[in-house]
Design a protein around this motif. Structure first.
Motif, PDB file in Angstrom:
ATOM      1  N   LEU B 172      -5.521 133.255 -25.366  1.00  0.00           N
ATOM      2  CA  LEU B 172      -4.791 132.069 -25.762  1.00  0.00           C
ATOM      3  C   LEU B 172      -4.792 130.810 -24.507  1.00  0.00           C
ATOM      4  O   LEU B 172      -4.540 129.889 -24.878  1.00  0.00           O
ATOM      5  CB  LEU B 172      -4.037 132.188 -26.985  1.00  0.00           C
ATOM      6  CG  LEU B 172      -3.625 132.974 -27.694  1.00  0.00           C
ATOM      7  CD1 LEU B 172      -2.408 132.871 -28.835  1.00  0.00           C
ATOM      8  CD2 LEU B 172      -5.186 131.986 -29.042  1.00  0.00           C
ATOM      9  N   ALA B 173      -4.817 131.380 -23.982  1.00  0.00           N
ATOM     10  CA  ALA B 173      -4.900 130.812 -22.694  1.00  0.00           C
ATOM     11  C   ALA B 173      -5.956 130.475 -21.799  1.00  0.00           C
ATOM     12  O   ALA B 173      -5.869 129.670 -20.356  1.00  0.00           O
ATOM     13  CB  ALA B 173      -3.641 131.248 -21.537  1.00  0.00           C
ATOM     14  N   ARG B 175      -9.528 128.689 -21.124  1.00  0.00           N
ATOM     15  CA  ARG B 175     -10.601 127.505 -21.765  1.00  0.00           C
ATOM     16  C   ARG B 175     -11.475 128.283 -23.007  1.00  0.00           C
ATOM     17  O   ARG B 175     -11.529 127.637 -23.651  1.00  0.00           O
ATOM     18  CB  ARG B 175     -10.716 126.618 -20.568  1.00  0.00           C
ATOM     19  CG  ARG B 175     -11.412 125.689 -21.481  1.00  0.00           C
ATOM     20  CD  ARG B 175     -11.690 124.733 -20.370  1.00  0.00           C
ATOM     21  NE  ARG B 175     -12.368 124.740 -19.007  1.00  0.00           N
ATOM     22  CZ  ARG B 175     -12.325 124.167 -18.133  1.00  0.00           C
ATOM     23  NH1 ARG B 175     -12.179 122.544 -18.286  1.00  0.00           N
ATOM     24  NH2 ARG B 175     -12.487 124.488 -17.130  1.00  0.00           N
ATOM     25  N   LEU B 258      -1.124 127.403 -30.169  1.00  0.00           N
ATOM     26  CA  LEU B 258      -1.278 125.890 -28.967  1.00  0.00           C
ATOM     27  C   LEU B 258      -0.733 125.116 -28.411  1.00  0.00           C
ATOM     28  O   LEU B 258      -0.808 125.032 -27.352  1.00  0.00           O
ATOM     29  CB  LEU B 258      -3.184 125.702 -28.498  1.00  0.00           C
ATOM     30  CG  LEU B 258      -3.664 127.112 -29.831  1.00  0.00           C
ATOM     31  CD1 LEU B 258      -5.195 125.933 -29.316  1.00  0.00           C
ATOM     32  CD2 LEU B 258      -3.906 127.676 -28.429  1.00  0.00           C
ATOM     33  N   ASP B 260       1.448 121.483 -28.878  1.00  0.00           N
ATOM     34  CA  ASP B 260       1.004 120.171 -29.391  1.00  0.00           C
ATOM     35  C   ASP B 260      -0.160 119.661 -28.632  1.00  0.00           C
ATOM     36  O   ASP B 260      -0.346 118.488 -28.900  1.00  0.00           O
ATOM     37  CB  ASP B 260       1.834 119.115 -30.263  1.00  0.00           C
ATOM     38  CG  ASP B 260       3.383 118.441 -28.967  1.00  0.00           C
ATOM     39  OD1 ASP B 260       2.724 118.899 -27.310  1.00  0.00           O
ATOM     40  OD2 ASP B 260       4.305 119.081 -28.738  1.00  0.00           O
ATOM     41  N   GLY B 261       0.136 120.184 -27.410  1.00  0.00           N
ATOM     42  CA  GLY B 261      -1.013 119.906 -26.665  1.00  0.00           C
ATOM     43  C   GLY B 261      -2.563 120.268 -26.901  1.00  0.00           C
ATOM     44  O   GLY B 261      -3.774 119.874 -26.080  1.00  0.00           O
ATOM     45  N   GLY B 262      -2.533 121.396 -27.907  1.00  0.00           N
ATOM     46  CA  GLY B 262      -3.646 121.616 -28.191  1.00  0.00           C
ATOM     47  C   GLY B 262      -4.467 122.817 -27.625  1.00  0.00           C
ATOM     48  O   GLY B 262      -5.525 123.495 -27.142  1.00  0.00           O
ATOM     49  N   GLY B 263      -3.624 123.772 -26.647  1.00  0.00           N
ATOM     50  CA  GLY B 263      -3.773 125.087 -25.937  1.00  0.00           C
ATOM     51  C   GLY B 263      -5.128 124.027 -24.212  1.00  0.00           C
ATOM     52  O   GLY B 263      -4.800 123.043 -24.512  1.00  0.00           O
ATOM     53  N   PRO B 264      -5.250 125.493 -23.353  1.00  0.00           N
ATOM     54  CA  PRO B 264      -6.361 124.491 -22.214  1.00  0.00           C
ATOM     55  C   PRO B 264      -6.735 123.913 -22.322  1.00  0.00           C
ATOM     56  O   PRO B 264      -7.656 124.494 -23.101  1.00  0.00           O
ATOM     57  CB  PRO B 264      -6.103 126.260 -21.928  1.00  0.00           C
ATOM     58  CG  PRO B 264      -6.129 127.676 -22.688  1.00  0.00           C
ATOM     59  CD  PRO B 264      -5.240 126.660 -23.671  1.00  0.00           C
ATOM     60  N   GLY B 265      -6.551 123.052 -21.606  1.00  0.00           N
ATOM     61  CA  GLY B 265      -8.434 122.370 -21.969  1.00  0.00           C
ATOM     62  C   GLY B 265      -8.479 121.643 -23.360  1.00  0.00           C
ATOM     63  O   GLY B 265      -9.149 120.690 -23.284  1.00  0.00           O
ATOM     64  N   GLY B 266      -7.700 121.041 -23.442  1.00  0.00           N
ATOM     65  CA  GLY B 266      -7.083 120.634 -25.404  1.00  0.00           C
ATOM     66  C   GLY B 266      -8.505 121.070 -26.084  1.00  0.00           C
ATOM     67  O   GLY B 266      -8.547 120.519 -26.909  1.00  0.00           O
ATOM     68  N   MET B 269      -7.615 121.776 -29.987  1.00  0.00           N
ATOM     69  CA  MET B 269      -6.680 120.089 -30.313  1.00  0.00           C
ATOM     70  C   MET B 269      -7.350 119.588 -31.908  1.00  0.00           C
ATOM     71  O   MET B 269      -9.134 118.781 -31.702  1.00  0.00           O
ATOM     72  CB  MET B 269      -7.066 118.747 -29.542  1.00  0.00           C
ATOM     73  CG  MET B 269      -6.646 118.130 -30.018  1.00  0.00           C
ATOM     74  SD  MET B 269      -4.469 117.849 -30.261  1.00  0.00           S
ATOM     75  CE  MET B 269      -3.694 117.399 -28.538  1.00  0.00           C
TER      76      MET B 269
END
Lengths: 554, 314
Positions: B172-173, B175, B258, B260-266, B269
């Motif tokens: 989950l981290a 991209r 993930l 509220d930023g939607g995780g790595p690279g968004g 989102m």
């Protein structure tokens, strides 16, 4: 037919009984006096038994000193605390004293509407400091942080009284250090720290030959870790001074925006590059995917000996020392200095830590024993009491001169002297989102510095001006509303037939004269000097305009 | 519709009286927020205080916003993936329905109801833990079966740069792994509610239909394709609508997993998460309302398409 009536009677009985129960609980909750003793209710979110015991001990001491008072302490689970307090405050059922979690955002709204300003109390000495060197000092000045932890910048008022100071440091597994590096001593500087991390990697790889499933990372990190200022700020401090057009003297996103739009500044500046490279050096020793992990996960890694070091704050000291099956040490962030072969050229000085107390308590407006509640706060922050309370918990005291009974706490002393004014590389909105989404990729080596910063600069140039414009438009609209409310209050004051003045609307409110001065002050100078008025009014030497106002300077 | 005359109210007032509280609650808690969202979609509004009317500015901004584009593209990918993820539920329902032993049939039905009592949040946290790079079950499984080495070998041949020797993947981290991980989420994708809905549809198929098919010598697969599937088309359509609505609206999973930023690279989102972030992080409740309104319109259009084009043979 009979059955029908039976069910109706049963329903009615249950309704009456439940109503009575609710009423009884409500009355109990709002008790202000029981058995001749006045009740002060205190609520906080620290559910650890040690905290509860230390707080109870403090309350018992106070009750012994004041037999007519009873302190009732309620502990609400941390996850539910904010919602609970909000509901209690809105329902006007809140305890007399509530723990304040933040000094901005939602808590600022709560403070403004439901809590009493403490500004006019903090300049009086704390009577419980009698016989100490702090005896003659105003209450505020007895705090190491000058009570900043209870100051609400946007409201320009003090609403909280902090009981401890919190700083972030590095905890380490001394046994693992000894096994992997031959010494259990912490690193002296940044280079030594990175060397130790490399040695830990080597140790892990060697051990894996015998135990293929062995996993250990030098440092356990998480998204909430606060290590960035310790390495980014010393390498970039002061570089935004010439863009500080508003003379804020503080890191300010507007300086970044101004520099980028005048094309006199770039986020790809060599010093910023060095700052980010230092961060990536550190991050390379964290566990994979650390930016997606929460505090609990990094704690678990450390406790289970899957990580040799972990970031933690003062309140973690007792926790780790109690729970870990190995010797726990703690050290301050090893510094980069001018002699560092790679980063030394950009070094400006040690980073300054923001010193702000935590575990603050605020006085609610609905408190019917406000005088006692305030007195209890004075009692808890008297030097000796605060030292006792904090030493029972291995916390760092909030009061000047309070002795540290646990020598391990010394390392948590805040670094007040140092450099600041580093470049702010994001502001709420698209740049913040960009950084949150892409910084983990940069730190993990999935993105280069140039591509990270090019994308970020693009956000600054294309999105931020419109975002700032939107913020200003909303701000102006809200200001108009504030002006309207102020005018309405002013009208009420001038035209007495409109009804009594609402004294609670303004700090120091009460007489039309006081309120009039405050309104004029508010309209003329904004909020800036409102908090300084009260004492001058009390002494009767208030002058208008105030001496620090630009119009008073010849 | 029969009109109620005022004089009849005298006789029906009790009925209206009973309905009134529910109507008031629905109006206050369902219709008012929806109407307010439409109103604020045309305003700059920070969530408190008065808003500033900006006409269609928020909509223009949304149509040009790359994060919104990404969000709706991601939702499209997830809807397509979820279409395939509907198959296991249907197959499971058919298998349970065909069980000849009533006792086992009952047992399996009960087994499918029990997971319904597990809160969704618990399931989300469990899966998040499965994906944990250090402690997670998935990496342990891959490592112990040697599949991780296989993935590293494939990576080296194809030059993905995703799986590295000696490093456990951070599902989950990283991209490239976020979207595949989210698609794999919930494996083997046997949705409890979906199975129960299909079972209800299958229960309505008469025994005579099965007997006729047996006489005609229809095999198990043809039986499903030509008899059972057409007869549970109503249930399939219902599940399809529910799936589309859920996929478009769901953001809780992404928020918990993930952030509220939607995780790595968004990568994660989705529009719902972006709406949440705009409203509660960026204090742009007006723009968040606009995104919400766009989602509502899309759901409306997709539901209409579903009703219009997914035929049900009566």
């Amino acid at each position: 037919m009979t059955k029908r009536y039976v069910s109706i009677i049963m329903l009615g009985t249950f309704l009456v009984l439940s109503s009575l129960h609710v009423a009884r609980v409500t009355l109990q909750e709002s008790d202000i006096q029981v058995g001749g003793r006045r009740i002060v209710r205190v609520a906080h979110s620290m559910s650890e038994p040690r905290t509860q015991a230390a707080f109870r001990e403090l309350a018992d001491e106070y009750e012994e000193l004041h037999p007519g008072v009873r302190i009732r302490i309620q502990t609400i689970p941390p996850r539910a605390y904010e919602q609970w307090v909000t509901t209690q405050l809105m329902g006007e059922m809140a305890p007399d004293l509530v723990q304040i979690l933040e000094t901005s955002g939602h808590w600022a709204n709560l403070a403004q509407t439901h809590m009493q300003s403490l500004t006019h109390h903090i300049n009086q000495p704390n009577p419980y400091n009698k016989g100490t060197t702090l005896e003659a000092h105003p209450w505020r000045e007895t705090f190491i942080d000058g009570m900043d932890g209870g100051y609400f910048l946007h409201l320009m008022d003090f609403y909280g009284v902090p009981l401890t100071l919190e700083t972030t440091r590095l905890f380490y597994n001394r046994d693992l250090f000894l096994e992997a590096t031959g010494s259990d001593q912490p690193p002296e500087n940044f280079s030594e720290w990175m060397d130790i991390c490399d040695q830990l990697h080597t140790y892990r790889d060697q051990r894996r030959r015998d135990e293929p499933r062995y996993h250990m990372f030098p440092i356990a990190g998480s998204a909430d870790d606060d290590y960035i200022p310790h390495y980014f700020n010393p390498l970039t401090a002061g570089m935004m001074d010439k863009y500080d057009i508003g003379l804020w003297g503080l890191p300010n996103p507007m300086a970044t925006l101004y520099g980028l739009h005048t094309e006199t500044f770039t986020l790809r500046h060599p010093r910023i590059r060095l700052g980010f490279e230092a961060l990536r050096d550190i991050a390379s020793h964290f566990q994979p995917g650390f930016m997606n992990d929460q505090v609990e996960q990094r704690r678990m890694l450390f406790v289970q000996e899957r990580a040799a070091m972990v970031l933690g704050n003062t309140q973690d000291l007792g926790y780790y020392q109690e729970i870990c099956n190995f010797r726990v040490g703690v050290f301050n962030f090893p510094r980069i200095d001018a002699s560092h072969p790679r980063y030394g050229e950009a070094y400006e000085g040690p980073p300054r830590e923001r010193v702000a107390g935590t575990f603050s308590f605020g006085l609610t407006r609905t408190s019917r024993n406000a005088d006692i509640a305030l007195d209890f706060l004075r009692f808890t922050t008297a030097r000796d009491r605060n030292a006792e309370f904090c030493s029972a918990l291995d916390w760092f005291p909030a009061i000047k001169g309070a002795p540290l009974l646990n020598p391990d706490l010394e390392v948590f002393a805040p670094q007040e002297e140092g450099v600041g004014r580093y470049p702010v590389f994001y502001i709420t909105g698209s740049t913040q989102l960009y950084v949150e989404q892409n910084l983990p990729l940069y730190l993990d080596g999935q993105m280069t510095f140039d591509s990270f910063m090019t994308g970020l600069e693009n956000e600054w140039i294309t999105e931020v001006p419109a975002e700032v414009d939107r913020l200003i438009r909303i701000w102006i609209r809200n200001q108009e509303q504030t002006e309207f409310n102020v005018s309405r209050s002013k009208a009420r004051m001038l035209f007495a037939e409109a009804g009594p003045v609402e004294a609670e609307l303004f700090p120091g409110g009460g007489t039309p004269y006081q309120m009039g001065l405050e309104i004029i002050e508010l309209l003329d100078t904004g909020n800036v000097s409102r908090r300084f008025i009260w004492d001058a009014l009390q002494r009767g030497d208030y002058t208008f305009p105030p001496p620090h106002h630009p119009s008073a300077i010849p | 519709m029969k009109r109620v005359h005022r004089k009849n109210l005298r006789y029906h007032w009790k009925v209206y009286g009973f309905v009134l509280p529910a109507l008031i609650l629905i109006a206050v808690f369902a219709y008012y927020p929806a109407a307010a969202a439409i109103y604020y979609a045309f305003h700059l509004w920070d969530g408190h205080g008065p808003g500033v009317y900006v006409g269609l500015d928020n909509f223009r901004r949304a149509f040009a916003d790359p994060v919104v584009h990404h969000g709706f593209t991601l939702v499209l990918i997830l809807v397509i993936a979820n279409l395939f993820k509907m198959i296991p539920s249907m197959v499971t329902a058919v298998v349970i329905h065909r069980l000849t032993s009533a006792r086992w049939n009952y047992f399996y039905r009960a087994m499918f109801v029990i997971p319904m009592i597990i809160p969704q949040m618990v399931a989300i946290l469990l899966w998040k833990f499965y994906y944990d790079p250090t402690f997670g079950v998935i990496n342990a499984l891959l490592e112990n079966t040697g599949m991780l080495d296989g993935l590293v070998w494939v990576d080296q041949q194809l030059g993905w740069g995703v799986f590295r020797p000696g490093i456990r993947p951070a599902w989950l981290a990283q991209r490239e792994l976020v979207i595949p991980s989210l698609i794999f989420w919930g494996f083997p994708w046997v949705g409890v509610v979906g199975v129960l809905i299909y079972l209800a549809g299958l229960a309505n198929i008469g025994q005579d239909v099965y007997d006729a098919a047996r006489v005609d010598g229809v095999g198990p697969f043809r039986l499903f394709l030509n008899v059972e599937f057409p007869l549970i088309m109503t249930q399939f359509r219902l599940n399809l609508i529910l799936m589309v609505i859920f996929t478009l609206r769901n953001y809780e999973l992404f928020l918990v997993v993930l952030g509220d930023g939607g995780g790595p690279g968004g990568g994660g989102m989705v529009p719902g998460l972006y709406m949440f972030r705009k409203a509660f992080v960026d204090q742009e409740a007006g723009y968040a309302s606009t995104i919400g309104l766009l989602m509502f319109l899309l759901i409306l259009v997709l539901t209409w398409i579903n009703q219009k084009f997914v035929r049900v043979e009566k």
